[in-house]
Motif scaffolding. Structure first.
Motif, PDB file in Angstrom:
ATOM      1  N   THR A  84     -45.799  25.083  34.412  1.00 51.45           N
ATOM      2  CA  THR A  84     -46.784  25.863  35.166  1.00 51.45           C
ATOM      3  C   THR A  84     -46.084  27.023  35.864  1.00 51.45           C
ATOM      4  OG1 THR A  84     -47.721  23.695  35.616  1.00 51.45           O
ATOM      5  CG2 THR A  84     -48.783  25.522  36.686  1.00 51.45           C
TER       6      THR A  84
ATOM      7  N   VAL B 176     -26.322  18.936  18.555  1.00 53.70           N
ATOM      8  CA  VAL B 176     -25.105  18.231  18.962  1.00 53.70           C
ATOM      9  C   VAL B 176     -25.245  16.789  18.475  1.00 53.70           C
ATOM     10  CG1 VAL B 176     -23.800  17.358  20.940  1.00 53.70           C
ATOM     11  CG2 VAL B 176     -24.682  19.698  20.963  1.00 53.70           C
TER      12      VAL B 176
ATOM     13  N   LEU C  18     -37.786  24.603  36.417  1.00 54.06           N
ATOM     14  CA  LEU C  18     -37.718  26.060  36.425  1.00 54.06           C
ATOM     15  C   LEU C  18     -37.266  26.544  37.800  1.00 54.06           C
ATOM     16  CD1 LEU C  18     -38.441  27.600  33.946  1.00 54.06           C
ATOM     17  CD2 LEU C  18     -40.656  28.060  34.894  1.00 54.06           C
ATOM     18  N   MET C  19     -37.816  25.927  38.832  1.00 54.59           N
ATOM     19  CA  MET C  19     -37.471  26.368  40.188  1.00 54.59           C
ATOM     20  C   MET C  19     -36.087  25.898  40.614  1.00 54.59           C
ATOM     21  SD  MET C  19     -40.047  24.042  42.546  1.00 54.59           S
ATOM     22  CE  MET C  19     -41.407  23.582  41.487  1.00 54.59           C
TER      23      MET C  19
ATOM     24  N   THR D 239     -39.387  22.262  26.515  1.00 57.11           N
ATOM     25  CA  THR D 239     -40.114  21.942  27.755  1.00 57.11           C
ATOM     26  C   THR D 239     -40.303  23.188  28.608  1.00 57.11           C
ATOM     27  OG1 THR D 239     -38.833  19.897  27.757  1.00 57.11           O
ATOM     28  CG2 THR D 239     -40.194  20.325  29.697  1.00 57.11           C
ATOM     29  N   SER D 240     -39.294  24.063  28.609  1.00 58.86           N
ATOM     30  CA  SER D 240     -39.268  25.136  29.609  1.00 58.86           C
ATOM     31  C   SER D 240     -40.406  26.137  29.460  1.00 58.86           C
ATOM     32  CB  SER D 240     -37.907  25.837  29.594  1.00 58.86           C
ATOM     33  OG  SER D 240     -36.901  24.924  30.003  1.00 58.86           O
TER      34      SER D 240
ATOM     35  N   ASP E 113     -28.292  24.838  20.603  1.00 58.02           N
ATOM     36  CA  ASP E 113     -29.634  24.234  20.599  1.00 58.02           C
ATOM     37  C   ASP E 113     -30.171  24.213  19.185  1.00 58.02           C
ATOM     38  OD1 ASP E 113     -32.395  23.459  21.168  1.00 58.02           O
ATOM     39  OD2 ASP E 113     -31.986  24.070  23.220  1.00 58.02           O
TER      40      ASP E 113
ATOM     41  N   ALA F 100     -44.297  27.327  38.470  1.00 63.90           N
ATOM     42  CA  ALA F 100     -44.426  27.464  39.917  1.00 63.90           C
ATOM     43  C   ALA F 100     -43.136  27.048  40.613  1.00 63.90           C
ATOM     44  CB  ALA F 100     -45.593  26.608  40.402  1.00 63.90           C
TER      45      ALA F 100
HETATM   46  C1  LIG Z   1     -46.823  20.410  31.999  1.00 68.24           C
HETATM   47  C2  LIG Z   1     -45.563  20.772  32.760  1.00 68.24           C
HETATM   48  C3  LIG Z   1     -45.658  21.567  33.904  1.00 68.24           C
HETATM   49  C4  LIG Z   1     -44.491  21.901  34.610  1.00 68.24           C
HETATM   50  N1  LIG Z   1     -44.591  22.728  35.683  1.00 68.24           N
HETATM   51  C5  LIG Z   1     -43.458  23.123  36.318  1.00 68.24           C
HETATM   52  C6  LIG Z   1     -43.535  24.047  37.392  1.00 68.24           C
HETATM   53  O1  LIG Z   1     -44.612  24.497  37.787  1.00 68.24           O
HETATM   54  N2  LIG Z   1     -42.366  24.443  37.962  1.00 68.24           N
HETATM   55  C7  LIG Z   1     -41.156  23.984  37.553  1.00 68.24           C
HETATM   56  O2  LIG Z   1     -40.134  24.366  38.127  1.00 68.24           O
HETATM   57  N3  LIG Z   1     -41.058  23.098  36.534  1.00 68.24           N
HETATM   58  C8  LIG Z   1     -42.181  22.667  35.914  1.00 68.24           C
HETATM   59  N4  LIG Z   1     -42.103  21.783  34.888  1.00 68.24           N
HETATM   60  C9  LIG Z   1     -40.811  21.188  34.573  1.00 68.24           C
HETATM   61  C10 LIG Z   1     -39.929  22.118  33.795  1.00 68.24           C
HETATM   62  O3  LIG Z   1     -40.646  22.672  32.709  1.00 68.24           O
HETATM   63  C11 LIG Z   1     -38.724  21.299  33.285  1.00 68.24           C
HETATM   64  O4  LIG Z   1     -38.128  20.603  34.362  1.00 68.24           O
HETATM   65  C12 LIG Z   1     -37.693  22.212  32.672  1.00 68.24           C
HETATM   66  O5  LIG Z   1     -38.281  23.018  31.671  1.00 68.24           O
HETATM   67  C13 LIG Z   1     -36.569  21.385  32.075  1.00 68.24           C
HETATM   68  O6  LIG Z   1     -35.652  22.286  31.523  1.00 68.24           O
HETATM   69  P1  LIG Z   1     -34.441  21.761  30.683  1.00 68.24           P
HETATM   70  O7  LIG Z   1     -33.630  22.927  30.306  1.00 68.24           O
HETATM   71  O8  LIG Z   1     -33.797  20.631  31.427  1.00 68.24           O
HETATM   72  O9  LIG Z   1     -35.114  21.067  29.406  1.00 68.24           O
HETATM   73  P2  LIG Z   1     -35.728  21.731  28.082  1.00 68.24           P
HETATM   74  O10 LIG Z   1     -36.478  22.951  28.377  1.00 68.24           O
HETATM   75  O11 LIG Z   1     -36.419  20.624  27.372  1.00 68.24           O
HETATM   76  O12 LIG Z   1     -34.453  22.156  27.252  1.00 68.24           O
HETATM   77  C14 LIG Z   1     -33.602  21.194  26.680  1.00 68.24           C
HETATM   78  C15 LIG Z   1     -33.087  21.748  25.386  1.00 68.24           C
HETATM   79  O13 LIG Z   1     -32.097  20.866  24.869  1.00 68.24           O
HETATM   80  C16 LIG Z   1     -32.177  20.889  23.459  1.00 68.24           C
HETATM   81  N5  LIG Z   1     -31.535  19.701  22.922  1.00 68.24           N
HETATM   82  C17 LIG Z   1     -31.801  18.403  23.193  1.00 68.24           C
HETATM   83  N6  LIG Z   1     -30.973  17.599  22.504  1.00 68.24           N
HETATM   84  C18 LIG Z   1     -30.161  18.407  21.784  1.00 68.24           C
HETATM   85  C19 LIG Z   1     -29.108  18.162  20.870  1.00 68.24           C
HETATM   86  N7  LIG Z   1     -28.697  16.934  20.561  1.00 68.24           N
HETATM   87  N8  LIG Z   1     -28.500  19.220  20.316  1.00 68.24           N
HETATM   88  C20 LIG Z   1     -28.887  20.504  20.605  1.00 68.24           C
HETATM   89  N9  LIG Z   1     -29.885  20.781  21.479  1.00 68.24           N
HETATM   90  C21 LIG Z   1     -30.510  19.748  22.048  1.00 68.24           C
HETATM   91  C22 LIG Z   1     -33.669  20.917  23.209  1.00 68.24           C
HETATM   92  O14 LIG Z   1     -33.948  21.397  21.899  1.00 68.24           O
HETATM   93  C23 LIG Z   1     -34.159  21.841  24.306  1.00 68.24           C
HETATM   94  O15 LIG Z   1     -34.268  23.176  23.875  1.00 68.24           O
HETATM   95  C24 LIG Z   1     -43.238  21.429  34.165  1.00 68.24           C
HETATM   96  C25 LIG Z   1     -43.154  20.638  33.018  1.00 68.24           C
HETATM   97  C26 LIG Z   1     -44.300  20.313  32.318  1.00 68.24           C
HETATM   98  C27 LIG Z   1     -44.182  19.471  31.085  1.00 68.24           C
END
Ligand SMILES: Cc1cc2nc3c(=O)[nH]c(=O)nc-3n(C[C@H](O)[C@H](O)[C@H](O)COP(=O)(O)OP(=O)(O)OC[C@H]3O[C@@H](n4cnc5c(N)ncnc54)[C@H](O)[C@@H]3O)c2cc1C
Length: 476
Positions: A63, A218, A427-428, A58-59, A50, A65
């Motif tokens: 919220t 990446v 998250l869930m 995003t994570s 990363d 939940a």
């Molecule tokens: C306001 C808000 C409220 C939410 N509430 C909830 C909730 O209540 N419950 C719930 O379950 N979910 C909730 N979500 C959704 C949840 O936060 C996301 O679905 C989740 O965090 C996504 O995780 P992820 O690992 O897919 O993405 P991310 O957390 O975005 O992680 C992706 C990672 O990939 C890395 N990356 C991207 N491209 C590259 C690259 N080329 N090379 C190296 N690294 C790279 C990024 O730097 C990042 O760290 C909410 C989201 C928001 C915005």
């Protein structure tokens, strides 16, 4: 909510090396996948890459939940979430509840009497799909058997849902709600946790099981003969790393579409900006034992005649006088004497991005609009509209497929997997998604619902017919 800023991933990689599996993205999706592969299945030599510190894009904006309440056209989402919640509960028990999992529930409220029938129908559907049994209260006597949620923890709580259809028991059990609320669904196998603590718990265990972390971006995924052969990483030190591997997992969150393209895979995704606001409820309006409370009705903001006239006269502000979408929600944050309340209203969800923009576009009105809208749900908040408290606003993207289901599994390029499109539920979903993904990679038996989440669903005529019935095409 983020507790403290995590350190960047450590930098421990030769410039040319070999890995069993390379995972792009140390958000919750990448970390849960790494944990499943290394800790549960003993896969060695996994590299987690990363460019940002873990859990910070995003994570940590979530919220935090969770819910198993997904009344839908089939049981795939309920099954996925029930499995995730099983895993969360067992990790919580194993870690003395390090990530503060609770079971406060989701409280859906409506002031629209006609909607009560829909809520009942949804609940009946959710029950048949595995969300648990439904208890309906049509008067205060029946509502005596209702079991309230505990402040902390998740054991000894009912699952399914409690449905309140009379206003006196709604007033008795949810006194902070507006008096015109006529129906409430309290879905019970739901609550929240500390997402950041969960991520760190899983990451620490993954590292202890041998997962290596690499700080960098990446930048290329090479293929040969239709299969992944290596991954290029531009390191945080400016160095270029070529990692020979036959397995690459795209957990890039909002950048999953771009990272998919690096391997020659088109992912039908878009991103929506979603914000949230936090403030200190110094007046003690919101019950500190409340669940995540949602107003299921579209609503218009309340303005004085003069304000309304002024706003309506300007094309830029006219929208503030028009009906806004249903779904405004809040929850108390923290335990004991904490006073923080989180508030969300996704009136931005029509703002779609195929390439997400960082930093997020600012919405200077968000805090005020959300607080104004929230008064329809909890009128006791009105004094905060008159004197807006300091509100901390942050947010991120919901990265979605058209039908708002995740992508978990293989792609047409051998060895290239995707674990993304987690919208507002990543998250869930991450624990069960990591488990499904590992089963795909390791060739283990797959449960029936796995097919609902693979990319090749868009090639199945019966799925495309179902998608068309939902109003989609799969052609993003
Ligand atoms: C306001 C808000 C409220 C939410 N509430 C909830 C909730 O209540 N419950 C719930 O379950 N979910 C909730 N979500 C959704 C949840 O936060 C996301 O679905 C989740 O965090 C996504 O995780 P992820 O690992 O897919 O993405 P991310 O957390 O975005 O992680 C992706 C990672 O990939 C890395 N990356 C991207 N491209 C590259 C690259 N080329 N090379 C190296 N690294 C790279 C990024 O730097 C990042 O760290 C909410 C989201 C928001 C915005």
């Amino acid at each position: 909510m983020a507790n403290s800023t995590p350190a960047p991933l450590s930098y421990a990689m030769d410039t040319k090396t070999r890995a069993e599996i390379v995972i792009c993205g140390a958000g919750i999706a990448g970390i849960a996948a790494a944990h499943e592969l290394a800790v549960v299945h003993g896969v060695r030599n996994i590299v987690l890459v990363d460019q940002e510190p873990p859990m910070t894009l995003t994570s940590d904006k979530s919220t935090e939940a969770y819910r198993n309440w997904w009344p839908g056209p089939d049981n795939a989402m309920v099954t996925l979430m029930n499995r995730s919640i099983d895993m969360l509960e067992s990790w919580s028990d194993a870690s003395a509840n390090q990530f503060l999992l609770n079971r406060r529930g989701y409280v859906y409220a409506t002031a629209n009497a006609a909607k009560a029938e829909q809520l009942l129908a949804d609940a009946a559907l959710a029950e048949t799909q595995g969300a648990g049994s439904v208890r309906v209260y049509r008067n205060s006597t029946q509502a005596h058997t209702y079991q309230r949620s505990a402040h902390r923890g998740f054991h000894d709580h009912p699952s399914g849902a409690d449905i309140f259809l009379d206003q006196s028991s709604i007033r008795a059990h949810f006194p902070y709600l507006a008096p015109n609320i006529t129906a409430v669904v309290h879905a019970r196998r739901c609550g929240w946790m500390s997402g950041q603590q969960l991520g760190m718990y899983l990451l620490d265990a993954a590292k202890a099981a041998g997962v290596t972390t690499l700080s960098g971006r990446v930048s290329a995924v090479d293929t040969s003969g239709g299969a992944v052969s290596s991954v290029m990483v531009l390191g945080a030190d400016g160095g270029e790393h070529t990692i020979a591997t036959s397995t690459f997992i795209n957990c890039a969150g909002p950048f999953a579409r771009e990272v998919g393209a690096l391997a020659g895979v088109h992912l039908p995704l878009f991103s929506e900006m979603h914000l949230k606001a936090a403030f200190e409820d110094t007046l003690g309006v919101i019950d500190r034992n409340a669940g995540l409370v949602i107003l299921d009705d579209a609503q218009s903001l309340h303005w004085s005649d003069e304000e309304r006239e002024e706003l309506a006269a300007d094309d830029e502000t006219l929208w503030l006088t028009l009906p806004l979408p249903a779904g405004i929600h809040l929850r108390p944050e923290g335990y004991g004497h904490n006073q923080t309340v989180l508030m969300l209203w996704d009136y931005h969800s029509t703002h779609r991005y195929s390439v997400p923009i960082f930093p997020l576009e600012e919405d200077a009105l968000y805090a005020e609009v959300v607080m104004r809208g929230m008064v329809a749900l909890a009128p006791g908040l009105e004094p905060y509209v008159e004197r807006l408290p300091h509100m901390y606003v942050d947010g991120g993207y919901y990265t979605k497929t058209e039908e708002n289901r995740p992508l978990i599994g293989p792609t047409a390029v051998r060895g290239a997997y995707v674990n993304a499109a987690f919208s507002g539920y990543g998250l869930m979903a991450a624990p069960a998604a990591g488990e499904l993904l590992a089963a795909h990679i390791l060739g283990l038996a797959l449960p029936e619902h796995a097919a609902a989440f693979t990319l090749d669903r868009y090639e199945r005529p019966e799925y495309l017919a179902q998608l068309a019935a939902w109003g989609g095409t799969g052609q993003l």
